[in-house]
Design a protein around this motif. Structure first.
Motif, PDB file in Angstrom:
ATOM      1  N   ASP A  39       0.422   5.372   0.408  1.00 12.78           N
ATOM      2  CA  ASP A  39      -0.482   6.449   0.798  1.00 12.78           C
ATOM      3  C   ASP A  39      -1.898   5.918   1.015  1.00 12.78           C
ATOM      4  O   ASP A  39      -2.885   6.555   0.633  1.00 12.78           O
ATOM      5  CB  ASP A  39      -0.473   7.545  -0.264  1.00 12.78           C
ATOM      6  CG  ASP A  39      -0.965   8.881   0.288  1.00 12.78           C
ATOM      7  OD1 ASP A  39      -0.909   9.070   1.514  1.00 12.78           O
ATOM      8  OD2 ASP A  39      -1.421   9.722  -0.514  1.00 12.78           O
ATOM      9  N   GLY A  40      -1.990   4.715   1.600  1.00 15.81           N
ATOM     10  CA  GLY A  40      -3.276   4.123   1.918  1.00 15.81           C
ATOM     11  C   GLY A  40      -3.947   3.378   0.788  1.00 15.81           C
ATOM     12  O   GLY A  40      -5.027   2.806   0.971  1.00 15.81           O
ATOM     13  N   ARG A  41      -3.334   3.298  -0.393  1.00 21.25           N
ATOM     14  CA  ARG A  41      -3.941   2.625  -1.546  1.00 21.25           C
ATOM     15  C   ARG A  41      -3.197   1.337  -1.856  1.00 21.25           C
ATOM     16  O   ARG A  41      -1.966   1.322  -1.942  1.00 21.25           O
ATOM     17  CB  ARG A  41      -3.918   3.528  -2.774  1.00 21.25           C
ATOM     18  CG  ARG A  41      -4.516   2.868  -4.018  1.00 21.25           C
ATOM     19  CD  ARG A  41      -4.406   3.755  -5.239  1.00 21.25           C
ATOM     20  NE  ARG A  41      -4.940   3.095  -6.417  1.00 21.25           N
ATOM     21  CZ  ARG A  41      -4.912   3.597  -7.642  1.00 21.25           C
ATOM     22  NH1 ARG A  41      -4.362   4.791  -7.844  1.00 21.25           N
ATOM     23  NH2 ARG A  41      -5.415   2.922  -8.659  1.00 21.25           N
TER      24      ARG A  41
ATOM     25  N   THR B  44       0.851  -1.198   0.000  1.00 23.28           N
ATOM     26  CA  THR B  44       0.000   0.000   0.000  1.00 23.28           C
ATOM     27  C   THR B  44       0.879   1.238   0.000  1.00 23.28           C
ATOM     28  O   THR B  44       1.889   1.301   0.707  1.00 23.28           O
ATOM     29  CB  THR B  44      -0.937   0.039   1.220  1.00 23.28           C
ATOM     30  OG1 THR B  44      -0.145   0.044   2.421  1.00 23.28           O
ATOM     31  CG2 THR B  44      -1.868  -1.153   1.234  1.00 23.28           C
TER      32      THR B  44
END
Length: 601
Positions: free
Chosen positions: A398-400, A396
Motif C-alpha cells: 500500500d505504498g509503504r 512495499t
C-alpha cells in the motif's frame, strides 16, 4: 458454575483435600478468635498439664497453651512458605517464559545463572544466611525462594521451548498480537498444569525446610512455629509423647492436601471431556437463483462461480503479464532472503524476486516444494524463521516500504493491513480455547472492540464464510469441528480486521476435493466483495485454474515466468512451467475397474 469448578467438585479426592486445606488456613487466619491466649505467655505451674477449660490441647513444657501456639505458629510457618513460594514464582516463571519463548542471549545467560544457583548446597546457604541476616524466619524464606526459583525456571523454559514453534503460536503472531499477549494467552496456559504441580511440591518443600530449620534450633526461638513445637516435643518425648502429635499432624495434613489438591486442579484444567454445547435450531438462508443466462466458465484461470451463481470478474488484460491500471497493493522488487549458517556464512534461498499484487485480484505463486514460495510470503509478513532475514530488495505494501521494519512495526501491519491464511487448519487453532475466543481476541486488540461487539462481529464473520450454525461453532473447541470448517474459521479470522492484502499459503492442501472447491469459491467471493488483493501460494495448478487471475512461477528461489492464468496454463513459455503442467494427471485416461484374477485349473 465455572466448568473447572464443577469438574473439581466431582473429584472426591480433590474435594476432601480442598476442604482440609481450607480448614487449616481458616483456623490459622482466625487464630486470635479461636484461641485468644497469647502463645508466648507461660505459667510454670501448668507445665505438661492436660486439657482444661479453654485449653483443649493442654500446655507445653513452659506452661504455654498448645492450641494457641499451634494456630499462631501456623501463621508463621504458612506465611514463610508463601513468601518463599512467591519469590520463587516471581523470579522463575517470568524468566523461564522469556528464555523459552525468545531464546538468544538471555536464554544463555539465564541458564548459566540457574546452573550456578542449583550447584549451591541449599542447607549450607541457609545456615550462612542465618549467620549474616540473623534468625529471622522471613529473611531465611526469601533466601529459600531464590534457591528454589531455578526449579520453576527450568520447568517453564523447557515447556515453552517445546511449544513456541507450534503453528497456533505463529498464527497468533500473524494476527498482530504482541509477544506479551501471546505468552500470557497461548503459552502460559500450556505450562499452567506443571506449574500447579510444581507449586504444590515447592510449597511442601518450603514448609518442610522451614520446619526442619526450626527443629534444629536455627530459627528464632521466641517465635511460635510448627518446627519449634516439634523441637520442644522431641526434647520432652519421654515425658509428654502426645505433644509431637499436633505439629506433626498439621505439617502432614497441609503438605498432603497441597499435593492432592494440585493434582485434582491440574486434572480439572486439562479435562477436555465437557459435553458439547446445546445445538440451536438451524436457520437456513435461501440461496438466490443464478442470474439467467449465466454459465460456468471452462477457460482455465477465468475464475469460479461465486456464492450467488454469478461469474467472478476477471481483470481486463492490457499487457502480456496481465497488468492493468489499478493501484499496486503489493510490490516486490529484487527480494533476496538469506539464512545465517553455523559456520558464520550466509546462504541465500530467494534470489531477486519481482512480484506484484493489485487490489481486487488473486495472484498465484506456484512452484514445487522447496522453490522458495513460502519464504517469499514469510518475508512479506515479517515472520521468517530464526536466522532468516531479508538481505536485499524492496517490499512495499500500500505504498509503504516494509523490508527492514522492526518486529513491532511489522506487528502493527498484521491483521488490519496484511492477513494470513495458513495451511493445516487444525494445527493453527489453539486446542485450549474455543473458536469464539480465538476469533474475538485479535479484534479486541487490533480494533479496540468490546467483548460483546467482538462476539457479534465474530458470529457475522462465521456466517459470511458460510458456516450455517455460527453460535455452535463459537462455543466449540477445535477438535469438535471438521477440517473444512476449521479452514473457514481461519479465513474468517484473517478478514476479521478488514485487511487489504491476504496471503493464503496452500489453503486447500489438507482438504478433500469437494471442500477444496468450496474454500476456493469462498476466497473468490470474499475477494470480490471486499476488493482484496490475494497472494495465493500453492503447488496445485488446479487451484490456479480455479481461482487465480495472474500467476508467477517460481523455481529454486527465482521467478521464471509470469502472466495471466490463461496464458500460463495454455501456452507456457518456460520449460519448467511446461514440466509442471505435464505432471498434472487431470487429463490422464481413467483406469479400468479392478477385477479379481480368474482361477485356472
Amino acid at each position: 458454575m465455572n466448568p473447572v469448578a464443577r469438574r473439581l467438585l466431582r473429584n472426591p479426592l480433590g474435594l476432601v483435600a480442598a476442604a482440609v486445606l481450607a480448614a487449616v488456613v481458616l483456623a490459622v487466619l482466625l487464630a486470635p478468635l479461636l484461641s485468644p491466649q497469647d502463645p508466648n505467655v507461660s505459667n510454670l505451674r501448668d507445665s505438661f498439664a492436660g486439657p482444661a477449660g479453654g485449653h483443649p490441647l493442654g500446655f507445653d513444657s513452659a506452661g504455654r497453651d498448645v492450641l494457641s501456639r499451634l494456630l499462631h505458629g501456623g501463621r508463621n510457618t504458612l506465611g514463610g512458605a508463601v513468601l518463599a513460594l512467591a519469590v520463587a514464582l516471581v523470579i522463575g516463571v517470568p524468566s523461564g517464559l522469556v528464555a523459552g519463548y525468545r531464546g538468544g542471549r538471555f536464554d544463555v545467560a539465564a541458564g548459566w545463572v540457574v546452573n550456578l544457583v542449583m550447584s549451591l548446597p541449599a542447607m549450607v546457604v541457609l545456615l550462612a544466611s542465618r549467620a549474616i541476616l540473623g534468625p529471622t524466619v522471613w529473611a531465611l524464606m526469601i533466601v529459600l525462594g531464590v534457591l528454589i526459583a531455578p526449579s520453576f525456571f527450568r520447568l517453564v523454559r523447557g515447556t515453552v521451548a517445546g511449544v513456541r514453534n507450534e503453528l497456533y503460536v505463529d498464527a497468533a503472531r500473524v494476527s498482530g498480537l504482541r509477544d506479551t499477549r501471546i505468552i500470557a494467552r497461548h503459552v502460559l496456559i500450556v505450562v499452567r498444569a506443571p506449574i500447579i504441580i510444581q507449586t504444590a511440591l515447592v510449597a511442601g518443600l518450603a514448609i518442610g525446610l522451614q520446619a526442619g530449620l526450626e527443629f534444629l534450633g536455627i530459627g528464632s526461638g521466641s517465635t511460635p512455629t510448627w518446627g519449634a513445637m516439634l523441637n520442644e516435643a522431641f526434647t520432652n518425648i519421654e515425658r509428654a509423647p502426645t505433644m509431637i502429635l499436633w505439629p506433626g499432624l498439621a505439617l502432614g495434613l497441609t503438605s498432603a492436601s497441597l499435593v492432592l489438591l494440585a493434582s485434582a486442579l491440574r486434572d480439572a484444567l486439562e479435562d477436555r471431556t465437557t459435553p458439547p454445547p446445546r445445538r440451536r435450531p438451524r436457520t437456513t438462508t435461501p440461496t438466490p437463483s443464478p442470474t439467467p443466462g449465466a454459465t460456468p466458465s471452462t477457460t482455465p484461470g477465468a475464475g469460479v462461480a461465486d456464492a450467488e451463481g454469478d461469474q467472478a470478474d476477471v481483470p481486463s488484460v492490457s499487457s502480456p503479464d496481465g497488468s492493468d491500471d489499478r493501484a499496486g497493493l503489493l510490490s516486490v522488487r529484487g527480494l533476496k532472503v538469506s539464512y545465517a549458517m553455523a559456520d558464520g556464512t550466509s546462504k541465500q534461498v530467494v534470489h531477486g524476486v519481482d512480484l506484484d499484487v493489485r487490489e481486487g485480484e488473486i495472484v498465484g505463486l506456484v512452484g514445487e516444494s522447496g522453490s522458495g514460495k513460502t519464504q517469499t510470503a514469510f518475508s512479506i509478513l515479517g515472520i521468517l524463521p530464526e536466522g532468516g532475514h531479508v538481505s536485499g530488495g524492496s517490499v512495499t505494501v500500500d505504498g509503504r516500504e516494509i523490508a527492514g521494519l522492526t518486529e513491532r512495526e511489522h506487528r502493527a501491519l498484521r491483521g488490519n493491513v496484511i492477513a494470513y491464511v495458513p495451511q493445516e487448519p487444525m494445527s493453527n487453532l489453539d486446542p485450549s480455547f474455543t473458536i469464539g475466543a480465538q476469533l474475538m481476541e485479535p479484534m479486541r486488540y487490533k480494533l479496540g472492540l468490546s467483548r460483546a461487539e467482538a462476539r457479534r462481529r465474530a458470529v457475522d464473520l462465521l456466517r459470511q464464510v458460510e458456516i450455517t450454525d455460527p453460535e455452535r461453532v463459537m462455543a466449540s473447541h477445535p477438535h469438535q469441528i471438521s477440517g473444512g470448517m476449521a479452514q473457514r474459521v481461519l479465513i474468517a479470522g484473517a478478514i476479521s480486521c478488514d485487511p487489504k492484502l491476504l496471503i493464503a499459503d496452500e489453503p486447500t492442501t489438507a482438504l478433500d476435493v469437494m471442500v477444496q472447491a468450496e474454500v476456493l469459491a469462498l476466497l473468490r467471493r470474499l475477494q470480490k466483495e471486499r476488493d482484496l488483493g490475494v497472494l495465493l501460494v500453492t503447488h496445485n495448478l488446479g487451484v490456479v485454474a480455479d481461482a487465480c487471475d495472474r500467476v508467477a512461477v517460481m523455481r529454486e528461489g527465482r521467478i521464471v515466468e509470469t502472466g495471466t492464468a490463461e496464458k500460463i496454463l495454455q501456452s507456457p513459455g518456460d520449460p519448467y512451467t511446461r514440466t509442471l503442467l505435464d505432471a498434472v494427471l487431470d487429463q490422464a485416461p481413467t483406469r479400468r475397474p479392478w477385477q479379481p484374477a480368474k482361477e485356472t485349473t
